[in-house]
Design a protein around this motif. Structure first.
Motif, PDB file in Angstrom:
ATOM      1  N   LEU A  15       0.824  -1.201   0.000  1.00  0.00           N
ATOM      2  CA  LEU A  15       0.000   0.000   0.000  1.00  0.00           C
ATOM      3  C   LEU A  15       0.860   1.253   0.000  1.00  0.00           C
ATOM      4  CD1 LEU A  15      -2.963   0.910   0.107  1.00  0.00           C
ATOM      5  CD2 LEU A  15      -2.785   0.945   2.600  1.00  0.00           C
ATOM      6  N   GLY A  16       1.936   1.246   0.795  1.00  0.00           N
ATOM      7  CA  GLY A  16       2.832   2.394   0.809  1.00  0.00           C
ATOM      8  C   GLY A  16       3.477   2.626  -0.540  1.00  0.00           C
ATOM      9  N   SER A  17       3.890   1.550  -1.200  1.00  0.00           N
ATOM     10  CA  SER A  17       4.508   1.680  -2.522  1.00  0.00           C
ATOM     11  C   SER A  17       3.503   2.154  -3.560  1.00  0.00           C
ATOM     12  CB  SER A  17       5.105   0.338  -2.963  1.00  0.00           C
ATOM     13  OG  SER A  17       6.218   0.010  -2.171  1.00  0.00           O
ATOM     14  N   PHE A  18       2.250   1.728  -3.412  1.00  0.00           N
ATOM     15  CA  PHE A  18       1.222   2.180  -4.347  1.00  0.00           C
ATOM     16  C   PHE A  18       1.051   3.692  -4.281  1.00  0.00           C
ATOM     17  CE2 PHE A  18      -3.146   3.539  -5.087  1.00  0.00           C
ATOM     18  CZ  PHE A  18      -3.335   3.122  -6.394  1.00  0.00           C
ATOM     19  N   PHE A  19       0.967   4.236  -3.072  1.00  0.00           N
ATOM     20  CA  PHE A  19       0.760   5.672  -2.943  1.00  0.00           C
ATOM     21  C   PHE A  19       1.992   6.468  -3.369  1.00  0.00           C
ATOM     22  CE2 PHE A  19      -2.661   4.397   0.079  1.00  0.00           C
ATOM     23  CZ  PHE A  19      -3.701   4.965  -0.633  1.00  0.00           C
ATOM     24  N   ARG A  20       3.186   5.870  -3.243  1.00  0.00           N
ATOM     25  CA  ARG A  20       4.393   6.566  -3.695  1.00  0.00           C
ATOM     26  C   ARG A  20       4.524   6.520  -5.219  1.00  0.00           C
ATOM     27  NH1 ARG A  20       6.470   4.088   0.951  1.00  0.00           N
ATOM     28  NH2 ARG A  20       7.250   2.317  -0.266  1.00  0.00           N
ATOM     29  N   ASN A  21       4.101   5.398  -5.815  1.00  0.00           N
ATOM     30  CA  ASN A  21       4.257   5.249  -7.267  1.00  0.00           C
ATOM     31  C   ASN A  21       3.133   4.382  -7.820  1.00  0.00           C
ATOM     32  OD1 ASN A  21       5.126   5.024  -9.892  1.00  0.00           O
ATOM     33  ND2 ASN A  21       7.258   4.594  -9.360  1.00  0.00           N
ATOM     34  N   PRO A  22       1.906   4.907  -7.929  1.00  0.00           N
ATOM     35  CA  PRO A  22       0.766   4.092  -8.340  1.00  0.00           C
ATOM     36  C   PRO A  22       0.871   3.547  -9.749  1.00  0.00           C
ATOM     37  CG  PRO A  22       0.182   6.422  -8.274  1.00  0.00           C
ATOM     38  CD  PRO A  22       1.530   6.302  -7.634  1.00  0.00           C
ATOM     39  N   PHE A  23       1.559   4.245 -10.645  1.00  0.00           N
ATOM     40  CA  PHE A  23       1.644   3.780 -12.026  1.00  0.00           C
ATOM     41  C   PHE A  23       2.573   2.586 -12.167  1.00  0.00           C
ATOM     42  CE2 PHE A  23       0.372   8.234 -12.383  1.00  0.00           C
ATOM     43  CZ  PHE A  23      -0.821   8.071 -13.075  1.00  0.00           C
ATOM     44  N   GLN A  24       3.559   2.477 -11.302  1.00  0.00           N
ATOM     45  CA  GLN A  24       4.453   1.324 -11.359  1.00  0.00           C
ATOM     46  C   GLN A  24       3.871   0.124 -10.631  1.00  0.00           C
ATOM     47  OE1 GLN A  24       8.404   0.881  -9.132  1.00  0.00           O
ATOM     48  NE2 GLN A  24       9.102   1.457 -11.159  1.00  0.00           N
ATOM     49  N   VAL A  25       3.178   0.365  -9.512  1.00  0.00           N
ATOM     50  CA  VAL A  25       2.638  -0.737  -8.715  1.00  0.00           C
ATOM     51  C   VAL A  25       1.383  -1.309  -9.342  1.00  0.00           C
ATOM     52  CG1 VAL A  25       1.717  -1.388  -6.460  1.00  0.00           C
ATOM     53  CG2 VAL A  25       3.675   0.161  -6.622  1.00  0.00           C
ATOM     54  N   GLY A  26       0.431  -0.462  -9.726  1.00  0.00           N
ATOM     55  CA  GLY A  26      -0.718  -0.917 -10.497  1.00  0.00           C
ATOM     56  C   GLY A  26      -1.881  -1.467  -9.695  1.00  0.00           C
ATOM     57  N   ALA A  27      -1.783  -1.603  -8.385  1.00  0.00           N
ATOM     58  CA  ALA A  27      -2.878  -2.113  -7.560  1.00  0.00           C
ATOM     59  C   ALA A  27      -2.748  -1.552  -6.160  1.00  0.00           C
ATOM     60  CB  ALA A  27      -2.856  -3.641  -7.518  1.00  0.00           C
ATOM     61  N   VAL A  28      -3.869  -1.529  -5.441  1.00  0.00           N
ATOM     62  CA  VAL A  28      -3.854  -0.996  -4.079  1.00  0.00           C
ATOM     63  C   VAL A  28      -3.438  -2.066  -3.081  1.00  0.00           C
ATOM     64  CG1 VAL A  28      -5.284   0.046  -2.275  1.00  0.00           C
ATOM     65  CG2 VAL A  28      -5.597   0.724  -4.648  1.00  0.00           C
ATOM     66  N   LEU A  29      -3.839  -3.316  -3.317  1.00  0.00           N
ATOM     67  CA  LEU A  29      -3.532  -4.418  -2.413  1.00  0.00           C
ATOM     68  C   LEU A  29      -2.781  -5.517  -3.150  1.00  0.00           C
ATOM     69  CD1 LEU A  29      -6.946  -4.758  -0.533  1.00  0.00           C
ATOM     70  CD2 LEU A  29      -4.831  -3.779   0.365  1.00  0.00           C
ATOM     71  N   PRO A  30      -1.924  -6.262  -2.430  1.00  0.00           N
ATOM     72  CA  PRO A  30      -1.251  -7.396  -3.070  1.00  0.00           C
ATOM     73  C   PRO A  30      -2.249  -8.492  -3.401  1.00  0.00           C
ATOM     74  CG  PRO A  30      -0.803  -7.374  -0.715  1.00  0.00           C
ATOM     75  CD  PRO A  30      -1.536  -6.094  -1.026  1.00  0.00           C
ATOM     76  N   SER A  31      -1.885  -9.350  -4.342  1.00  0.00           N
ATOM     77  CA  SER A  31      -2.756 -10.456  -4.738  1.00  0.00           C
ATOM     78  C   SER A  31      -2.906 -11.446  -3.587  1.00  0.00           C
ATOM     79  CB  SER A  31      -2.166 -11.163  -5.957  1.00  0.00           C
ATOM     80  OG  SER A  31      -2.049 -10.271  -7.047  1.00  0.00           O
ATOM     81  N   SER A  32      -4.014 -12.186  -3.602  1.00  0.00           N
ATOM     82  CA  SER A  32      -4.309 -13.131  -2.538  1.00  0.00           C
ATOM     83  C   SER A  32      -3.625 -14.478  -2.792  1.00  0.00           C
ATOM     84  CB  SER A  32      -5.817 -13.347  -2.435  1.00  0.00           C
ATOM     85  OG  SER A  32      -6.299 -14.017  -3.596  1.00  0.00           O
ATOM     86  N   ARG A 188     -11.935 -14.688  -4.201  1.00  0.00           N
ATOM     87  CA  ARG A 188     -11.197 -14.361  -2.970  1.00  0.00           C
ATOM     88  C   ARG A 188      -9.932 -13.567  -3.321  1.00  0.00           C
ATOM     89  NH1 ARG A 188     -10.332 -19.714   0.260  1.00  0.00           N
ATOM     90  NH2 ARG A 188      -9.330 -18.230   1.683  1.00  0.00           N
ATOM     91  N   ASN A 189     -10.125 -12.528  -4.071  1.00  0.00           N
ATOM     92  CA  ASN A 189      -9.045 -11.594  -4.406  1.00  0.00           C
ATOM     93  C   ASN A 189      -9.685 -10.221  -4.498  1.00  0.00           C
ATOM     94  OD1 ASN A 189      -6.070 -11.544  -5.339  1.00  0.00           O
ATOM     95  ND2 ASN A 189      -7.108 -10.233  -6.837  1.00  0.00           N
ATOM     96  N   VAL A 190      -8.921  -9.171  -4.207  1.00  0.00           N
ATOM     97  CA  VAL A 190      -9.445  -7.803  -4.280  1.00  0.00           C
ATOM     98  C   VAL A 190      -8.623  -7.017  -5.284  1.00  0.00           C
ATOM     99  CG1 VAL A 190      -9.974  -5.701  -2.997  1.00  0.00           C
ATOM    100  CG2 VAL A 190     -10.149  -7.920  -1.857  1.00  0.00           C
ATOM    101  N   PRO A 191      -9.241  -6.685  -6.457  1.00  0.00           N
ATOM    102  CA  PRO A 191     -10.569  -7.111  -6.917  1.00  0.00           C
ATOM    103  C   PRO A 191     -10.531  -8.548  -7.456  1.00  0.00           C
ATOM    104  CG  PRO A 191      -9.556  -5.663  -8.527  1.00  0.00           C
ATOM    105  CD  PRO A 191      -8.606  -5.723  -7.384  1.00  0.00           C
ATOM    106  N   PRO A 192     -11.698  -9.186  -7.656  1.00  0.00           N
ATOM    107  CA  PRO A 192     -11.720 -10.531  -8.235  1.00  0.00           C
ATOM    108  C   PRO A 192     -10.996 -10.570  -9.573  1.00  0.00           C
ATOM    109  CG  PRO A 192     -13.881  -9.936  -7.370  1.00  0.00           C
ATOM    110  CD  PRO A 192     -13.041  -8.701  -7.324  1.00  0.00           C
TER     111      PRO A 192
END
Length: 201
Positions: A15-32, A188-192
Motif C-alpha cells: 500500500l505504501g509503494s502504491f501511494f508513492r508510485n501508483p503507475f508502477q505498482v498498479g494495484a492498491v492491495l497485493p494479490s491473494s 477471494r481476491n481484491v478485486p476478483p
C-alpha cells in the motif's frame, strides 16, 4: 513468523509503494493466496528446473512457488521497484532476486547457470498500464526465454475484461502462445480476477 503477520506486513508495504508510485505498482492491495494457487495449479512446479517470477511485488506468489520447488536455487525473481526488492530479499533470503526489467529477462537467463531457459514464468505485471508496443515486446521476450512447451501465467481483473485494452491483450496472448486457457473467477481476491495459463510451442 506467522502467515497472518507476514501478510499484514506485505499489505502495508504494498500500500505504501502504491501511494508513492501508483503507475508502477498498479494495484492498491497485493494479490491473494487464492489467486496464487490458481496461477500455479495448471503447472508441475515441483518438477521445474527453473521458475522465473516477474513483478513479484511484495511476494504474494513467491512463498507459494518456493514451497512447491525442490530447491530455492530453481527460483529467480525479477522486480524493478527497489523497495520491493529490498523487502523480498529480507522475506525470502534463500531465493535470488534481480532489480531489473523483464525486458532484460533473456540476457539475465543467459548470464546465469543452466540452459538459459525457464520452465515457467509467473507474472504479476500490471499489463493494463502498458502500451501495445511494450506489451508485445515484453511477451515476445518472455516467450523466447521459455523452454519448448514451457508455461506462462498472468492475471487480469474481471471488472476490466470488457474493456478494449483487455480484449486486445487476450488476443495478443493468443497470437504469442500456442495455447491460452482462462481460469474460473477467483472471488477471494481484491478485486476478483481470472488467470491466463499459456504454453509455448
Amino acid at each position: 513468523m506467522g502467515t497472518t503477520t507476514s501478510g499484514v506486513r506485505q499489505g502495508l508495504h504494498f500500500l505504501g509503494s502504491f501511494f508513492r508510485n501508483p503507475f508502477q505498482v498498479g494495484a492498491v492491495l497485493p494479490s491473494s493466496r487464492a489467486l496464487g494457487r490458481m496461477m500455479l495449479a495448471p503447472f508441475d512446479v515441483a518438477s521445474a528446473d527453473l521458475v522465473v517470477e516477474v513483478g513479484p511485488g511484495t511476494g504474494a506468489f513467491t512463498g507459494l512457488i518456493l514451497d512447491r520447488l525442490r530447491e530455492p536455487s530453481k527460483y529467480m525473481g525479477i522486480e524493478l521497484n527497489p523497495s520491493f526488492v529490498e523487502h523480498l530479499r529480507r522475506e525470502y533470503p534463500q531465493a535470488t532476486f534481480y532489480r531489473d526489467s523483464v525486458e532484460r529477462l533473456g540476457e539475465i537467463l543467459v548470464a546465469g547457470e543452466g540452459s538459459g531457459k525457464a520452465d515457467l514464468v509467473v507474472c504479476g505485471l500490471p499489463w493494463a498500464q502498458f502500451g501495445d508496443e511494450l506489451q508485445e515486446r515484453l511477451l515476445g521476450g518472455i516467450l523466447t526465454s521459455l523452454r519448448p512447451g514451457g508455461g506462462f501465467c498472468t492475471f487480469a481483473y474481471i471488472h476490466a475484461l470488457a474493456m478494449p485494452g483487455a480484449r486486445k491483450f487476450r488476443r495478443r496472448l493468443e497470437t504469442t502462445f500456442s495455447r491460452v486457457e482462462q481460469s474460473p473467477v477467483v472471488w477471494r481476491n481484491v478485486p476478483p480476477a481470472i488467470v491466463y495459463s499459456c504454453r509455448s510451442s
